[in-house]
Design an enzyme around this catalytic site. Structure first.
Site, PDB file in Angstrom:
ATOM      1  N   GLY A  14     -21.546 -18.844 -76.567  1.00  0.00           N
ATOM      2  CA  GLY A  14     -22.604 -19.589 -77.494  1.00  0.00           C
ATOM      3  C   GLY A  14     -21.787 -20.336 -78.578  1.00  0.00           C
ATOM      4  CB  SER A  15     -22.815 -21.566 -81.801  1.00  0.00           C
ATOM      5  OG  SER A  15     -23.812 -21.854 -81.401  1.00  0.00           O
ATOM      6  CB  THR A  16     -18.362 -18.052 -81.408  1.00  0.00           C
ATOM      7  OG1 THR A  16     -18.563 -17.566 -80.291  1.00  0.00           O
ATOM      8  CG2 THR A  16     -19.138 -17.045 -82.410  1.00  0.00           C
TER       9      THR A  16
END
Lengths: 364, 643
Positions: free
Chosen positions: B292-294
């Site tokens: 995801g966004s990490t």
């Protein structure tokens, strides 16, 4: 004819070997003795007794003119043949160590094959001394003698006792060779021996197993190679000086019956290379004196009798030490004068007495 | 005699033959005794000796400050030498009640045809008291061998990393297994010579070979950080009842793992009580999933390193979705973020904005950076069972794959990979190999015998790029989606992540792994913390909501425990609508009470003690507190203060 003193060096060798033997029998058998009979001296006491008995017999035969035996040689031989047949009768012969080779009761038992060895030597010596030139002929000289030897050998093999049989045959061959047998006869005999051996191996596979086990005892360490490995485990750690008298480890039930066939292993373990070599040198000195007696004997009978006796003893020494050090397959031959064993020790000392008797008549 | 000469010749020949044979026998004897002697002696020795083992003590596992994490407690073992048991009936009757066994069973053991018999499990790793009772019997043939069993004083704490050792003290999982060779040492033994019937050989001394104890290992783990992590995961489990959770803390400048935990966890001494997947799955290194966004941090760092974006001046318009290869990729925010600078794109974690960055990079550069940050291969941390993640096959990457990868979907990575990569992104660009075993100690002298050194595998980006990444990440926490992780004075930077879980290639509804990766302090990073909660219940499944506050607490408490100074010049946090602004506590110590104009301070004052001068205050000057907090003043006499 002037009588001399018996050969002193020979007597010395035999007595020294007997002393070493008694000591080693004590050391080697102490553990087994106390385990089976709760008496660590059990075997040693009996060995001393038989040695004493044997020395007595030896003293007697030394002082009997050896030529007397020539007259009795045929009778002895026939008696021995009868005994060899008797021992094969089930219920009469006693089975020990997988061979039916004993006659008698308990401790008072004998091996007819042992007596046969000596009788045959006496008989052959008599015959060869009588008609030495006949030996050059195969048909009239060699063949009858070979048939006789073969018959004795055959009876012994029926027990079966390959070791004793082989010692007897080899002794006879030495005798025939010294008496002037022809080389080509021996060549063909050798060929015959090899093929017979092959046949024997084929008949009883355990012999082949014994044969291969000595080449690589570790291939069957718990089976056919077991005794050789245990023997080498005794000799190897002995080194130059040995572990010291009484310090053997292998005698603690690792080596089966260390006081008989494998006494040399315990000797080499406790007294090392020095002790082992000295014993071999004592036997060598014995041989030298024995052959000297043969060469100086006043007649053919004395010569051949001496060679036969010396040959018989030394062939046993060769086979026994060869087995114990892993050069030959296990055969079950004892080491003369050292191994525990009552009747055979007495008989051997009687034979030495014959030798000493001859030494009293030598022409030097 | 006519043939006397022939006979004498042949006799001489026999004599020579006899001498030769004697010589051969002597040579053979010498060969066996000298040439084979050494080897035969060894073999024979082995056949004579019976060994009673003395187990080596397994090395301890400690944290970096010598807190003991795994140790041993004495647990003797009974060995029976049946041949030496003199009265098996009597001995069995005495021994049975001590071992709480049946008499007949014990008798059977005492008479077994074996050289050495153990009684499992009753006679194995016994209590010291039981062993004393057996010693008290003084029965021949019974031996008490020193033995011990593994003890983990902190219970479930750090259980996945430590792993556990089995009944033979053999490491089975975790550090215990990975470093088993070093930890276990070499067993010693008492060796006695036995005859072929198993009795002691008379007159032979026993030989004692001392066991060589295993080395102690000092881990990179910081007990204080680990304690905080365990506490926070306990709290998260209690609050959200998740399917699982994990946390990982690393020193970004060395790759030293400071803390690591995985839930569900287990007690190493009772590992049999849980299914194997629990103790075998150390999630921070084992699990692999869509980050995801990490993952956007990687895209950001790559674009910055390639000079493809100016965070402050380049702008991007987000209508709420982006069209790629005929597919509509939505931004997480309905309606989009509108017009933003790229710094705001990062702050807002705007998906279309990152798709744009991915396009600027192009597929080759994007994937080159992803690989050089260490994704797609194991980090090589000193633990078994590490996952390596899955990247798109080079040939299968089209515009859609490139676009989703840019914002962290469609790739599969492990937490440890992310932590190592983010550490590289913020530490000046060095990709360190994460590791756990810091030092090896001699078990007796306690001296360091071997030391691991940080291993910078490669330099991925420049210091300038790294600095810019740090600035952007601090903005995310102070002003963007990561506000939950804000820790006052510690300049936290970080990135949230919310990854949809998929099963059999289909995304699951309302089932996310929410995560946060945080770094602090941003001017000189000392810790990277990753936290992920798998499917939290009864909450909005957003990383910013669930994971960021946990990470913030871990970072704040850890840095405090580690003694890291708070910073003066931080990027101040934007307040959400429901937050009250913080005020800085003024320094009022030494002031006369009458000089304090109560109304001038937005804090409630409470005084204690008699006097007119403030001698101490709480909270301390400079701390930030909510504006209606209490400021406690301790009053005293001015003159006594001066003395």
């Amino acid at each position: 004819m002037n009588k001399r003193q018996p050969d002193f060096v020979l007597v010395l060798c035999v007595v020294l070997l007997l002393v070493v033997g008694a000591l080693m029998v004590y050391s080697a058998s102490a553990a087994w003795g106390s385990f089976i009979f709760e008496d660590s001296w059990y075997f040693a006491k009996r060995q001393a007794l038989f040695a004493g008995l044997g020395l007595t017999v030896m003293a007697i035969t030394t002082h009997i003119d050896y030529r007397i035996w020539k007259r009795w040689s045929l009778s002895f031989l026939l008696i021995c043949f009868v005994l060899l047949i008797l021992v094969l009768i089930p219920g009469v012969g006693l089975v020990r160590g997988g061979a039916q080779s004993w006659l008698g009761v308990g401790a008072f038992s004998i091996q007819p094959s042992e007596f046969m060895k000596l009788s045959l030597i006496i008989f052959l010596a008599a015959v060869l001394a009588e008609r030495p030139e006949q030996l050059t002929s195969f048909k009239t000289g060699m063949l009858p003698l070979l048939l006789l030897i073969g018959a004795a050998f055959g009876l012994i093999m029926l027990q079966p006792d390959l070791g004793t049989g082989a010692v007897m045959v080899l002794t006879c061959m030495v005798l025939l060779f010294v008496a002037g047998g022809r080389y080509k006869h021996f060549f063909w005999l050798g060929m015959l021996g090899v093929s017979m051996f092959a046949a024997l191996v084929a008949a009883a596979p355990y012999r082949l197993q014994r044969l291969t086990s000595f080449l690589d005892p570790w291939s069957d360490a718990l089976g056919s190679g077991f005794q050789i490995i245990q023997s080498l485990y005794a000799i190897g750690p002995g080194g130059l000086m040995g572990l010291g008298f009484g310090e053997s480890r292998q005698k603690y039930f690792y080596l089966p019956e260390p006081q008989t066939d494998f006494i040399f292993a315990i000797l080499a373990e406790e007294t090392g290379f020095i002790g082992g070599s000295l014993v071999i040198l004592l036997f060598t000195a014995f041989m030298w004196r024995g052959i000297r007696i043969a060469m100086l004997a006043p007649d053919g009978f004395g010569t051949f009798l001496a060679v036969g006796i010396v040959g018989m003893l030394l062939i046993q020494v060769l086979i026994n030490i060869g087995v114990v050090t892993g050069m030959f397959p296990v055969t079950g031959i004892t080491l003369p004068f050292l191994s525990y064993g009552g009747s055979s020790l007495t008989l051997m000392l009687a034979a030495v007495g014959l030798l000493l008797s001859i030494s009293r008549y030598i022409e030097a | 005699m006519r043939n006397r000469s022939i006979v004498n010749k042949r006799l001489l020949f026999m004599l020579a033959l006899g001498f030769s044979i004697a010589l051969i026998l002597i040579i053979r004897l010498g060969y066996v005794q000298f040439s084979l002697g050494g080897w035969l002696a060894e073999e024979a020795e082995e056949s004579w000796s019976r060994d009673i083992p003395f187990e080596a003590e397994r090395g301890e596992i400690r944290d970096r400050n010598d807190e003991v994490l795994a140790t041993n407690i004495s647990a003797p073992t009974l060995l029976i030498v049946p041949r030496q048991v003199q009265n098996p009936v009597e001995t069995a009757a005495e021994l049975a009640p001590i071992l709480q066994m049946d008499k007949a069973e014990v008798y059977e053991k005492l008479t077994e045809a074996q050289s050495i018999v153990r009684i499992n499990p009753q006679g194995r790793k016994m209590e010291e008291a039981t062993a004393d009772e057996i010693r008290g019997l003084d029965a021949p043939g019974l031996y008490i061998a020193e033995d011990n069993k593994r003890h983990y004083p902190n219970g479930r704490y750090l259980s996945h990393v430590l792993g556990f050792a089995g009944v033979d003290n053999q490491g089975l999982t975790g550090i215990e297994r990975y470093y088993d060779e070093h930890l276990k040492g070499d067993a010693g033994y008492v060796s006695f010579y036995s005859d072929a019937k198993g009795q002691r050989m008379p007159g032979m001394a026993d030989r004692y070979i001392e066991p060589q104890d295993g080395s102690h290992v000092r881990l990179t783990i910081d007990d204080r950080v680990q304690t905080i992590i365990e506490r926070e995961l306990d709290r998260a489990e209690a609050t959200y009842d998740p399917d699982g959770a994990m946390a990982l803390a690393m020193d970004p400048n060395t790759g030293e793992i400071l803390g690591m935990s995985s839930r569900p966890d287990f007690h190493p001494e009772d590992y049999q009580d849980v299914p194997p997947e629990i103790y075998n799955q150390n999630r921070p290194v084992w699990s692999q999933y869509e980050p995801g966004s990490t993952f956007k941090i990687i895209t950001l760092a790559a674009a910055l390193e390639e000079n493809l974006v100016d965070l402050d001046h380049d702008t991007f318009y987000d209508p709420g979705h982006v069209e790629v290869a005929g597919q509509r990729l939505r931004c997480w925010k309905k309606g989009g973020h509108g017009q933003q600078t790229f710094l705001e794109v990062v702050q807002n974690s705007c998906n279309p904005g990152f798709v744009a960055l991915g396009e600027r990079l192009g597929k080759t550069a994007l994937f080159d950076y992803i690989r050089s940050f260490g994704f797609g291969e194991k980090t090589g941390i000193d633990l078994d069972g590490e996952g390596q993640g899955i990247l798109f096959d080079e040939d299968a990457i089209g515009p859609l794959e490139q676009a989703t990868t840019a914002f962290g979907q469609g790739v599969s990575v492990t937490p440890i990979q992310q932590v190592a990569a983010v550490a590289a992104a913020v530490n000046g660009g060095d990709l360190y190999q994460p590791y756990l075993a810091k030092e090896w100690l001699d078990p007796e002298k306690e001296t360091v015998v071997r030391r691991s050194t940080p291993d910078a595998k490669k330099s991925v980006i420049s210091e300038e790029t790294s600095k810019e990444v740090r600035r952007a990440l601090e903005h995310v926490v102070a002003k963007g989606t990561g506000k939950g992780a804000f820790a006052d004075g510690y300049r936290v930077g970080g990135k949230t992540g919310t990854a949809q879980k998929s099963k059999d290639g289909v995304y699951l509804k309302n089932n996310h792994i929410v995560s946060f990766i945080g770094v602090a302090p941003m001017d000189d990073p000392e810790i990277v913390v990753y936290i992920a909660v798998d499917n939290p219940k009864d909450t909005l499944q957003f990383g910013g909501v669930v994971a960021a506050p946990i990470a913030g607490t871990i970072i704040n408490d850890s840095l405090q425990a580690m003694g890291v100074e708070k910073r003066e010049d931080q990027l101040e946090k934007d307040l959400d609508w429901n937050e009250t602004p913080l005020v800085e506590v003024p320094d009022v110590t030494g002031m006369e009470l009458r000089d304090l104009h109560v109304a001038n301070y937005p804090l409630k004052l409470e005084t204690e003690g008699d006097g007119t001068v403030v001698t101490a205050q709480a909270p301390a000057p400079g701390e930030k507190v909510a504006n209606d907090s209490v400021l406690r003043l301790y009053l005293g006499d001015k003159s006594t203060e001066d003395d």
